[in-house]
Write an enzyme that holds these catalytic residues in place. Sequence first.
Site, PDB file in Angstrom:
ATOM      1  N   HIS A 113       4.490  -3.304   9.712  1.00  0.00           N
ATOM      2  CA  HIS A 113       4.596  -2.180   9.025  1.00  0.00           C
ATOM      3  C   HIS A 113       4.199  -1.050  10.702  1.00  0.00           C
ATOM      4  O   HIS A 113       2.940  -1.485  11.025  1.00  0.00           O
ATOM      5  CB  HIS A 113       3.163  -2.253   8.141  1.00  0.00           C
ATOM      6  CG  HIS A 113       3.664  -3.144   7.260  1.00  0.00           C
ATOM      7  ND1 HIS A 113       3.522  -4.606   7.628  1.00  0.00           N
ATOM      8  CD2 HIS A 113       3.844  -2.573   5.877  1.00  0.00           C
ATOM      9  CE1 HIS A 113       3.358  -5.068   6.120  1.00  0.00           C
ATOM     10  NE2 HIS A 113       3.629  -4.251   5.547  1.00  0.00           N
ATOM     11  N   ARG A 159       2.958 -14.389   6.889  1.00  0.00           N
ATOM     12  CA  ARG A 159       3.910 -13.318   6.613  1.00  0.00           C
ATOM     13  C   ARG A 159       4.452 -12.387   7.491  1.00  0.00           C
ATOM     14  O   ARG A 159       5.504 -12.463   7.780  1.00  0.00           O
ATOM     15  CB  ARG A 159       3.926 -11.974   5.027  1.00  0.00           C
ATOM     16  CG  ARG A 159       2.869 -11.668   3.972  1.00  0.00           C
ATOM     17  CD  ARG A 159       2.131 -10.968   3.479  1.00  0.00           C
ATOM     18  NE  ARG A 159       3.361  -9.484   3.668  1.00  0.00           N
ATOM     19  CZ  ARG A 159       3.198  -8.334   3.635  1.00  0.00           C
ATOM     20  NH1 ARG A 159       1.811  -8.397   3.376  1.00  0.00           N
ATOM     21  NH2 ARG A 159       4.385  -7.250   3.219  1.00  0.00           N
ATOM     22  N   ASP A 162      10.889  -6.201  -2.426  1.00  0.00           N
ATOM     23  CA  ASP A 162       9.765  -7.062  -1.001  1.00  0.00           C
ATOM     24  C   ASP A 162      10.627  -8.982  -0.885  1.00  0.00           C
ATOM     25  O   ASP A 162       9.518  -9.122  -1.898  1.00  0.00           O
ATOM     26  CB  ASP A 162       7.839  -6.527  -1.263  1.00  0.00           C
ATOM     27  CG  ASP A 162       8.303  -5.366  -0.573  1.00  0.00           C
ATOM     28  OD1 ASP A 162       7.599  -4.922   0.092  1.00  0.00           O
ATOM     29  OD2 ASP A 162       7.935  -4.279  -2.000  1.00  0.00           O
ATOM     30  N   ASP A 167       5.352   2.915   3.034  1.00  0.00           N
ATOM     31  CA  ASP A 167       4.156   2.027   2.234  1.00  0.00           C
ATOM     32  C   ASP A 167       3.745   3.225   0.798  1.00  0.00           C
ATOM     33  O   ASP A 167       3.982   3.601   1.112  1.00  0.00           O
ATOM     34  CB  ASP A 167       3.171   1.672   3.676  1.00  0.00           C
ATOM     35  CG  ASP A 167       2.942  -0.128   2.376  1.00  0.00           C
ATOM     36  OD1 ASP A 167       3.685  -0.818   1.165  1.00  0.00           O
ATOM     37  OD2 ASP A 167       2.514  -0.615   3.335  1.00  0.00           O
ATOM     38  N   HIS A 211      -3.862  -2.024   0.760  1.00  0.00           N
ATOM     39  CA  HIS A 211      -4.236  -1.450  -0.589  1.00  0.00           C
ATOM     40  C   HIS A 211      -5.812  -1.481  -1.350  1.00  0.00           C
ATOM     41  O   HIS A 211      -5.779  -0.680  -2.140  1.00  0.00           O
ATOM     42  CB  HIS A 211      -3.888  -2.842  -1.077  1.00  0.00           C
ATOM     43  CG  HIS A 211      -2.587  -3.146  -1.106  1.00  0.00           C
ATOM     44  ND1 HIS A 211      -1.712  -4.094   0.183  1.00  0.00           N
ATOM     45  CD2 HIS A 211      -1.363  -2.999  -1.665  1.00  0.00           C
ATOM     46  CE1 HIS A 211      -1.201  -5.001  -0.659  1.00  0.00           C
ATOM     47  NE2 HIS A 211      -0.282  -3.957  -1.339  1.00  0.00           N
TER      48      HIS A 211
END
Length: 333
Positions: free
Chosen positions: A174, A143, A74, A258, A186
Amino acid sequence: MNELMLQSGQRLMTGFSGTTPPKELVQTVKKYKIGNYILFAENIASARQLRQLCAALRDMAISETGMEPLISTDQEGGRVQRLPKDIINTPSAREIAAANSIENAYSIARHIAETLRELGLNYDLAPVMDIDGNNGSTVIGDRSFSTDAETVSRFGTAMIRGMRDGGVLTCAKHFPGHGGTGVDTHLSLPIIDTGMDELAATALVPFKRAIEAGVGSIMTTHIVFSRLDKSYPATLSRAVIGELLRKGLSYSGMIITDCLQMGAIASHYGVSEAALLSMKAGVDMFTISHDCAAAGRAALLISRALERGEASMAEHETALNRIAEAKRWLNTL
């Protein structure tokens, strides 16, 4: 060699600890034929070491699977950079968009790609095509290029072109959009109720433009879009993958998950088991970033499901062709 195991291993991407391939990874690749790898900051100490590591991974993959590996990381820029900053240090997506220069975005992306290729990597899990939801969350935050769909589209596609011209496979992430929630996948499983009309006018716009720009792959998000599928997050959802992305957006390229070890998936479905569910949803490649043994178990579950007729062999073969096409493109550069 079990042909189905060899094929299943092509559909897995895994990672490991340390700056050299550990014994556990080598054994897993020998047994389960895992054919693709992801690197993090913990795997990288210097440019020289990284070249040696990538060469070792490539040699191992060719020896055990007969095929070139995808070696990914990444390398977005800003706060998500896996390579040491003395090797490369580029701005965040938000800073790139703020400079308001498409040429600059292209140049930065091409520099990232050329640096990765020179060091032995061939797949950048970037750019982020999410629209920042402007909800104060830092999960996506800078991001993302912008809170505006058109800005994300313009600068994201410029970076796709730059990375492609620099020789790496790209990844729009995503899908179908992570900007609408402040929950970190996460840690837990977000549920949002955005309807199809709103998605089509906002979150899906950058992904549609990325497809038109020839993006090399698309990464799924672990979010439940309850108006599309009340039961499963996008990564495991036939409605999101098969109906929306494949049919609705006419996307025929490679789809990758992911990391399946993230809390949104692991705590609800199991890591290896989620790979099988994702395959049934229509995803091509499954990422298990930090547990190569779990990747091996996933390959075993997939091969058994195919052998027993519990998963579509035709879809499996199509997925293998998409992965092979991505690798052929890299090998013609």
